[in-house]
Design a protein around this motif. Structure first.
Motif, short mmCIF file in Angstrom:
data_model
loop_
_atom_site.label_atom_id
_atom_site.label_comp_id
_atom_site.label_asym_id
_atom_site.label_seq_id
_atom_site.Cartn_x
_atom_site.Cartn_y
_atom_site.Cartn_z
N VAL A 92 60.58 -86.08 88.72
CA VAL A 92 60.84 -86.87 89.92
C VAL A 92 59.55 -87.52 90.39
O VAL A 92 58.55 -86.83 90.66
CB VAL A 92 61.42 -85.98 91.05
CG1 VAL A 92 61.74 -86.83 92.27
CG2 VAL A 92 62.67 -85.26 90.56
N LEU A 93 59.57 -88.86 90.50
CA LEU A 93 58.41 -89.62 90.97
C LEU A 93 58.68 -90.16 92.37
O LEU A 93 59.81 -90.56 92.69
CB LEU A 93 58.12 -90.80 90.05
CG LEU A 93 57.34 -90.56 88.75
CD1 LEU A 93 57.17 -91.88 88.02
CD2 LEU A 93 56.00 -89.94 89.02
N ASN A 94 57.63 -90.20 93.19
CA ASN A 94 57.71 -90.81 94.52
C ASN A 94 56.39 -91.48 94.81
O ASN A 94 55.34 -90.83 94.86
CB ASN A 94 58.02 -89.76 95.59
CG ASN A 94 58.14 -90.38 96.97
OD1 ASN A 94 58.51 -91.55 97.11
ND2 ASN A 94 57.81 -89.62 98.00
N GLN A 95 56.42 -92.81 94.95
CA GLN A 95 55.22 -93.60 95.21
C GLN A 95 54.11 -93.30 94.22
O GLN A 95 52.93 -93.18 94.58
CB GLN A 95 54.75 -93.37 96.66
CG GLN A 95 55.77 -93.84 97.69
CD GLN A 95 55.30 -93.64 99.11
OE1 GLN A 95 54.26 -93.04 99.36
NE2 GLN A 95 56.06 -94.15 100.07
N GLY A 96 54.49 -93.16 92.96
CA GLY A 96 53.52 -92.96 91.90
C GLY A 96 53.07 -91.53 91.69
O GLY A 96 52.27 -91.26 90.79
N PHE A 146 68.41 -79.68 90.11
CA PHE A 146 69.53 -80.16 90.90
C PHE A 146 70.12 -79.06 91.80
O PHE A 146 70.54 -79.35 92.92
CB PHE A 146 70.62 -80.72 89.98
CG PHE A 146 70.41 -82.15 89.60
CD1 PHE A 146 70.90 -83.17 90.38
CD2 PHE A 146 69.68 -82.48 88.46
CE1 PHE A 146 70.71 -84.49 90.04
CE2 PHE A 146 69.47 -83.79 88.10
CZ PHE A 146 69.98 -84.81 88.89
N LYS A 147 70.13 -77.83 91.32
CA LYS A 147 70.71 -76.75 92.12
C LYS A 147 69.74 -76.20 93.14
O LYS A 147 70.14 -75.84 94.26
CB LYS A 147 71.19 -75.63 91.20
CG LYS A 147 72.53 -75.88 90.54
CD LYS A 147 73.13 -74.58 90.04
CE LYS A 147 74.59 -74.77 89.65
NZ LYS A 147 75.23 -73.51 89.23
N HIS A 148 68.46 -76.13 92.79
CA HIS A 148 67.47 -75.54 93.69
C HIS A 148 66.21 -76.39 93.73
O HIS A 148 65.15 -75.97 93.27
CB HIS A 148 67.14 -74.10 93.25
CG HIS A 148 68.33 -73.21 93.11
ND1 HIS A 148 69.04 -72.74 94.19
CD2 HIS A 148 68.94 -72.73 91.99
CE1 HIS A 148 70.03 -71.98 93.76
NE2 HIS A 148 70.00 -71.97 92.43
N PRO A 149 66.31 -77.61 94.25
CA PRO A 149 65.12 -78.46 94.33
C PRO A 149 64.08 -77.85 95.26
O PRO A 149 64.41 -77.36 96.34
CB PRO A 149 65.66 -79.78 94.88
CG PRO A 149 66.93 -79.43 95.58
CD PRO A 149 67.51 -78.27 94.83
N GLU A 150 62.82 -77.90 94.84
CA GLU A 150 61.76 -77.30 95.64
C GLU A 150 61.12 -78.29 96.59
O GLU A 150 60.68 -77.92 97.68
CB GLU A 150 60.69 -76.71 94.71
CG GLU A 150 61.21 -75.59 93.81
CD GLU A 150 60.14 -75.09 92.86
OE1 GLU A 150 59.02 -75.66 92.88
OE2 GLU A 150 60.41 -74.13 92.12
N ASN A 151 61.06 -79.55 96.19
CA ASN A 151 60.37 -80.57 96.98
C ASN A 151 61.35 -81.25 97.95
O ASN A 151 62.51 -81.48 97.62
CB ASN A 151 59.76 -81.61 96.03
CG ASN A 151 58.96 -82.65 96.76
OD1 ASN A 151 59.49 -83.68 97.16
ND2 ASN A 151 57.67 -82.40 96.94
N ALA A 152 60.87 -81.56 99.15
CA ALA A 152 61.73 -82.18 100.17
C ALA A 152 62.25 -83.53 99.70
O ALA A 152 63.41 -83.89 99.97
CB ALA A 152 60.96 -82.32 101.48
N TYR A 153 61.42 -84.30 98.99
CA TYR A 153 61.87 -85.60 98.49
C TYR A 153 62.98 -85.43 97.47
O TYR A 153 63.96 -86.18 97.47
CB TYR A 153 60.69 -86.35 97.88
CG TYR A 153 61.08 -87.64 97.21
CD1 TYR A 153 61.36 -88.77 97.96
CD2 TYR A 153 61.21 -87.72 95.83
CE1 TYR A 153 61.74 -89.96 97.36
CE2 TYR A 153 61.58 -88.90 95.22
CZ TYR A 153 61.84 -90.02 95.98
OH TYR A 153 62.23 -91.18 95.38
#
Length: 566
Positions: free
Chosen positions: A257-261, A273-280
């Motif tokens: 998963v990328l967010n703003q590079g 998908f079941k237990h995402p750790e990052n808020a984004y």
């Protein structure tokens, strides 16, 4: 389609990004599009790269082939361990000494492109050569891999690739030019070209964007099959870039998963998908479109009406010197009524006539070879009977958002000129300051700001270009809007925002939408009624929720089952 094996363990690295960055500008103006990325793709592995528009996904994918835009600066290393060897050495391919693709001479990179690393681009109409047939372009790719085989064998191999990717009548389509194929068929031809050289790594940048849901699954199943077949040669890995999280769940073994590079999270698909750790990541996973439609008023006037609408084109098959080939009918006696404040969703497989229907009601087929019968009534007036001047005056009330934002935006105009062009035509009395104010207001509504005004389309990501196209249509506040795949280039979080915006605008101004889409989740969220097209015919038409829960036709049932809506 089977789900991903939960016990998957990554194999030896094939491609590895080490502290990789890509930036533009210099000094204080330097802006990082990708920052200090560490990611690897194993031999025979399927990795999905997801994130919002502008997050750096495509730039990350282009970098191994050294296709980054002019002016981009790269740092770090991209290590490649997939150099093709002789048959005697093929069993040890995974142990090849890695090379840094960022430091290789361009001549060596050209040898790697297509042969070792192939790419399926997001926008096939701009990637395919319009002057050559689809078959000739695939044959060219086959000859790169097998330069000594005959032309007849190359042709046979190309037709077989077209058949594998699901194009109907592959022998006939071999002789077609890109403009003669639907968007989905062009995308499948691109996939056939990429697979021709049997690469070690296939980079697929939104490879199913233009395909309907059933064909999306077929294409991904095909990629899995080809990956299985490639095990004898060491195994082909796939890097999938997509905004379709449902496909990621079924296809990818790992997801990044990328967010703003910045790399926010990477792990096994099911775990992320079941237990995402990052808020984004959590926000991304929970970005399904929400149905929040206002009911259509009982006495709402009909703004757009079609009766027995049929469209046909001259046949392309030769039947002799003095005989005309039969016409090819794209639409067959289609009829509907679109009321104020209502959305009608149009779905169907690629080539079913969806886009032709949109172009017909817009009056954009008049100068082509199309033969149109039946009536299209716009705001109480028969569209075909209007003079060109009268039709032009009405176009502010009837606007369109096209499927391919890059092809519909002039590369020679900046965003201020593109978005304000309609104002110049329909509201010439506005001052320069008033035009700029309106442009800024609508850009903010679609999630952009003043910094976009003097930039050009090529400086934006695919999703950002689509938002610009939406702003251009909405700035005239039309009564009717034809939406031809309006969110096909958007990732799910931005898609949700844009659909919410369209819903709010519909409620506020009582807009009528004719929405054409392959994405049944979008159709379900946005449409009051659904029209199902197959081979130009309406096979089913009715209330959205009723039709989704109780589809009567087997064709409709298959579409909804493929999209997991039933």
């Amino acid at each position: 389609m089977s789900t991903v094996n939960d016990s998957f363990k990554p194999a030896a690295p094939l491609l590895r990004y080490e502290d990789f960055s890509i930036s533009f500008g210099s000094g204080r103006r330097e802006k990082f599009a990708v920052s200090h990325l560490d990611l690897e793709i194993g031999v025979g592995e399927r990795v999905a790269l997801v994130g919002e528009s502008g997050s750096g996904k495509t730039l990350t994918a282009l970098a191994p082939l050294r296709l980054e835009p002019e002016g981009a600066k790269t740092a770090g290393r991209i290590l490649w361990s997939g150099a093709k060897k002789s048959n005697q050495q093929s069993s040890n391919q995974a142990k090849a000494e890695p090379v840094d693709l960022l430091s290789l001479p361009m001549q060596d990179i050209r040898d790697i492109r297509g042969r070792e690393i192939a790419m399926v681009f997001q926008e096939p109409m701009t990637a395919l050569n319009p002057l050559f047939t689809i078959g000739n372009q695939i044959v060219e790719a086959v000859q790169v891999y097998q330069p000594l085989i005959s032309k007849a064998d190359c042709t046979s191999a190309a037709i077989d690739l077209l058949k594998k990717t699901g194009i109907p009548e592959p022998g006939k389509r071999f002789h077609s030019y890109p403009h003669q194929l639907s968007g989905g068929q062009r995308q499948r031809a691109m996939i056939a070209m990429a697979l021709a050289c049997k690469p070690r790594l296939l980079i697929a940048d939104e490879p199913t964007t233009a395909l309907d849901v059933s064909l999306r699954l077929q294409i991904l199943d095909l990629l899995k099959e080809l990956q299985e077949e490639s095990k004898e040669d060491g195994g082909m890995a796939i890097l999938l870039i997509t905004h379709d999280l449902n496909l990621v769940k079924h296809f990818a073994q790992r997801v990044a998963v990328l967010n703003q590079g910045n790399l926010m999270e990477v792990g096994l698909t099911k775990q992320v998908f079941k237990h995402p750790e990052n808020a984004y990541t959590k926000a991304l996973v929970n970005s399904e479109p929400v149905r929040d439609l206002a009911p259509v008023m009982p006495l709402a006037p009909v703004l757009l009406k079609a009766e027995n609408l049929s469209v046909s084109y001259p046949g392309t098959d030769s039947t002799g010197w003095f005989k005309k080939s039969p016409r090819h009918t794209v639409l067959r006696k289609v009829g509907f009524e679109l009321k104020q404040g209502q959305t009608i969703g149009v779905i169907g497989e690629s080539g079913s006539g969806k886009t032709t229907l949109g172009m017909a009601v817009l009056g954009l087929l008049g100068d082509s070879a199309a033969q149109i019968t039946g009536d299209v009534d716009v705001l109480g007036t028969v569209w075909q009977k209007l003079k060109p001047v009268e039709r032009r005056a009405m176009r502010s009330s009837l606007q369109v958002i096209f499927q391919d934002p890059f092809g519909s935006l002039s590369p020679r105009m900046n965003i201020m000129q593109i978005v304000s062009e309609g104002l110049d035509v329909h509201f010439p009395q506005l001052s320069a300051a008033e035009r700029e104010s309106r442009v800024l207001d609508i850009l903010r509504e679609v999630g952009m700001d003043r910094s976009a005004l003097l930039r050009y389309p090529h400086e934006f990501s695919g999703g950002q270009r689509q938002r610009i196209a939406i702003a251009r249509a909405l700035i005239l506040k039309p009564q009717i809007l034809v939406l031809d795949e309006p969110t096909s280039a958007l990732d799910v979080s931005i898609q949700k925002q844009v659909l919410a915006l369209l819903t709010e605008l519909q409620k506020k101004y009582n807009l009528a939408y004719l929405m054409i889409s392959h994405d049944l989740a979008v159709i379900r969220a946005m449409s009051h009624e659904v029209m199902v097209l197959k081979e130009g015919r309406v096979v089913e038409f009715g209330d959205t929720e009723t039709l989704i829960r109780h589809p009567r036709q087997s064709y409709t049932q298959e579409l909804f089952a493929a999209a997991e809506l039933t």
